[in-house]
Design a protein around this motif. Structure first.
Motif, mmCIF file in Angstrom:
data_model
loop_
_atom_site.group_PDB
_atom_site.id
_atom_site.type_symbol
_atom_site.label_atom_id
_atom_site.label_comp_id
_atom_site.label_asym_id
_atom_site.label_seq_id
_atom_site.Cartn_x
_atom_site.Cartn_y
_atom_site.Cartn_z
ATOM 1 N N UNK A 212 11.668 6.809 41.913
ATOM 2 C CA UNK A 212 10.494 7.502 41.381
ATOM 3 C C UNK A 212 10.426 7.346 39.864
ATOM 4 N N UNK A 213 9.216 7.539 39.340
ATOM 5 C CA UNK A 213 8.964 7.303 37.929
ATOM 6 C C UNK A 213 9.819 8.193 37.022
ATOM 7 N N UNK A 214 10.004 9.462 37.409
ATOM 8 C CA UNK A 214 10.774 10.347 36.530
ATOM 9 C C UNK A 214 12.219 9.888 36.387
ATOM 10 N N UNK A 215 12.802 9.321 37.467
ATOM 11 C CA UNK A 215 14.176 8.820 37.382
ATOM 12 C C UNK A 215 14.230 7.538 36.552
ATOM 13 N N UNK A 216 13.197 6.716 36.672
ATOM 14 C CA UNK A 216 13.134 5.512 35.850
ATOM 15 C C UNK A 216 13.004 5.866 34.373
ATOM 16 N N UNK A 217 12.196 6.863 34.073
ATOM 17 C CA UNK A 217 12.034 7.291 32.684
ATOM 18 C C UNK A 217 13.329 7.889 32.142
ATOM 19 N N UNK A 218 14.052 8.634 32.985
ATOM 20 C CA UNK A 218 15.356 9.162 32.573
ATOM 21 C C UNK A 218 16.299 8.016 32.215
ATOM 22 N N UNK A 219 16.286 6.949 33.021
ATOM 23 C CA UNK A 219 17.147 5.805 32.754
ATOM 24 C C UNK A 219 16.813 5.170 31.411
ATOM 25 N N UNK A 220 15.526 5.025 31.118
ATOM 26 C CA UNK A 220 15.122 4.459 29.824
ATOM 27 C C UNK A 220 15.622 5.325 28.681
ATOM 28 N N UNK A 221 15.488 6.642 28.824
ATOM 29 C CA UNK A 221 15.965 7.545 27.767
ATOM 30 C C UNK A 221 17.468 7.420 27.577
ATOM 31 N N UNK A 222 18.209 7.326 28.669
ATOM 32 C CA UNK A 222 19.654 7.213 28.573
ATOM 33 C C UNK A 222 20.070 5.908 27.889
ATOM 34 N N UNK A 223 19.422 4.826 28.255
ATOM 35 C CA UNK A 223 19.750 3.541 27.644
ATOM 36 C C UNK A 223 19.418 3.550 26.154
ATOM 37 N N UNK A 224 18.268 4.108 25.809
ATOM 38 C CA UNK A 224 17.883 4.145 24.397
ATOM 39 C C UNK A 224 18.795 5.080 23.606
ATOM 40 N N UNK A 225 19.281 6.130 24.248
ATOM 41 C CA UNK A 225 20.201 7.037 23.564
ATOM 42 C C UNK A 225 21.522 6.346 23.231
ATOM 43 N N UNK A 226 21.871 5.322 23.990
ATOM 44 C CA UNK A 226 23.074 4.536 23.705
ATOM 45 C C UNK A 226 22.811 3.450 22.668
ATOM 46 N N UNK A 227 21.578 3.375 22.175
ATOM 47 C CA UNK A 227 21.241 2.382 21.159
ATOM 48 C C UNK A 227 20.687 1.092 21.717
ATOM 49 N N UNK A 228 20.396 1.040 23.019
ATOM 50 C CA UNK A 228 19.846 -0.159 23.626
ATOM 51 C C UNK A 228 18.338 -0.229 23.364
ATOM 52 N N UNK A 229 17.854 -1.434 23.152
ATOM 53 C CA UNK A 229 16.448 -1.679 22.833
ATOM 54 C C UNK A 229 15.708 -2.029 24.121
ATOM 55 N N UNK A 230 14.994 -1.063 24.700
ATOM 56 C CA UNK A 230 14.272 -1.275 25.957
ATOM 57 C C UNK A 230 12.804 -1.533 25.641
ATOM 58 N N UNK A 231 12.314 -2.716 25.990
ATOM 59 C CA UNK A 231 10.928 -3.102 25.716
ATOM 60 C C UNK A 231 10.158 -3.148 27.044
#
Length: 437
Positions: free
Chosen positions: A214-233
């Motif tokens: 679901x979209x909310x879990x995908x958005x959580x994943x993006x936030x987690x990756x970006x919080x680690x300093x990863x550049x998600x485009x």
């Protein structure tokens, strides 16, 4: 007389089918032959962990000859199928072509990496579908750390420490997250480097990642990756990567030594050299029973297909045109149903439709991190990571591999994972050639 059953492909579906059927047929009832260019099946869900050093790469593959002892294994590539003549042409690993005949044909060649015409892609990028590619990426990441630590040129260091992954599905997200986690651990041994100097970029053409959840879990994943300093485009495409110069559709440009392409699969091109019916995307057209059908819906006798290269209807979906996706869940379950269907036909019965009860999806985001959506329940963090490992440990074939994988995980609880690059594996003769000149 025993029925000759020929299986094209020894991947997860082909292995599951042949193993299940070989255990259930009576003596003299069937002869099962599996044709594949590789002598092993790769459990692709473990490729990210193999690349990150969480498990031994050998433990992510299953040797066909050891597991399928009641089957005949032929190492080679199927180059042509003529069902009208009941003939399959095989190019062995060495030597001239040979023809095989059959009574029942199972076509499960799997898929290949789906690419688009991006300048420089073929020369610069690597896929993430085989154990060789996973090992190469692991060695590449650590090797680039060595390069960055040794150089005094800031441009060389920046290029070496920039890692680009194209594709935001499970393969891309897990590969990126696991390798970044490994590199973060490895940097501790490089006093010349810091975690902040590394740049990890995930490029996804759609406006979201992980379409299976679901979209909310995908958005959580993006936030987690970006919080680690990863550049998600997101909503961004790779336009060019000639000589490692990466150009994205959002206008940004930078240099990178490491580009991984994980943007999906397409059906095996081998299917074009058959007299079997294909849909507009090059997949074999099938009924839900996994029997191949022609354009009018008539069943072709004695030919079956499933997996990534087959358009198998999803009868559990409310959408009448829905098809089963190219996932490991479908591969395992289709293999089992297909074995039961062919066994039923051999004994005078009728095949049964494949019905998939969707369990959910699990993804690892590195050590002790993950996301999961199982039976509608959404889980994040350490519990999701534990569910990911538990699920895949239960699905990898054979007790031998289960024990070895659990042993790897157990050792990693008390010992730090190895962060050594064995780059000479990819060019083992270079040292000797230099000495022999």
């Amino acid at each position: 007389m025993a029925q000759r059953i020929l299986v094209v492909g020894g991947g997860q579906l082909g292995l599951e089918f042949a193993l299940r059927l070989s255990r259930k047929v009576r003596p003299g009832e069937a002869e099962i032959t599996v044709v594949d260019p590789h002598s092993h099946m790769t459990y692709q869900s473990f490729l990210p962990e193999a690349a990150a050093g969480s498990i031994e790469p050998r433990h992510a593959v299953i040797p066909l000859r050891r597991v399928l002892r009641r089957c005949r294994i032929i190492g080679g590539t199927v180059t042509r199928i003529e069902h009208a003549r009941r003939r399959v042409t095989v190019q062995p690993l060495i030597g001239p072509d040979r023809e095989l005949t059959y009574d029942q044909l199972v076509v499960a060649p799997g898929g290949i990496t789906r690419t688009v015409p991006v300048p420089g892609l073929a020369e610069q990028a690597v896929g993430f579908q085989s154990i060789g590619e996973a090992i190469w990426l692991r060695n590449r990441v650590i090797d680039r750390l060595d390069v960055a630590a040794a150089t005094t040129d800031p441009a060389v260091r920046e290029r070496a420490l920039t890692f680009v992954f194209v594709g935001g599905g499970y393969a891309g997200v897990e590969a990126l997250a696991e390798l970044e986690d490994m590199a973060r651990d490895a940097v501790a041994y490089y006093p010349e480097l810091s975690v902040s100097q590394m740049r990890w970029v995930l490029v996804e053409a759609a406006n979201r990642i992980l379409p299976e959840v679901d979209l909310d879990l995908a958005e959580y994943t993006v936030r987690e990756l970006r919080a680690r300093g990863l550049d998600v485009r997101l909503s961004v495409q790779l336009k060019s990567c000639v000589d490692g110069h990466v150009v994205l559709s959002d206008g940004s440009e930078f240099e990178s030594d490491t580009i991984a392409w994980t943007a999906g699969l397409k059906p095996s091109p081998m299917l074009r050299d058959t007299d079997l019916p294909l849909d507009e995307r090059g997949r074999l057209t099938c009924r839900a029973t996994m029997q191949v059908v022609d354009a009018d819906g008539a069943v072709l006798p004695d030919v079956w297909a499933a997996g990534d290269s087959a358009a198998v209807p999803d009868v559990t979906s409310p959408d009448p045109g829905a098809l089963c996706g190219p996932t490991a869940q479908h591969a395992v379950r289709q293999g089992r149903r297909l074995a039961a269907n062919i066994l039923a036909v051999l004994r005078g019965g009728e095949p049964t439709e494949y019905r998939h009860a969707y369990v959910g999806s699990v993804a690892s985001l590195g050590l002790h991190k993950g996301v999961a959506q199982v039976y509608g329940i959404k889980v994040r963090g350490w519990p999701a990571w534990f569910m990911h490992r538990t699920y895949h440990m239960s699905k990898i074939p054979t007790l031998n591999r289960k024990v070895r994988v659990v042993a790897d995980w157990t050792l990693n609880l008390v010992l730090r994972r190895e962060t050594v690059a064995l780059g000479e594996l990819h060019e083992p003769r270079r040292r000797f050639e230099s000495a022999a000149r």
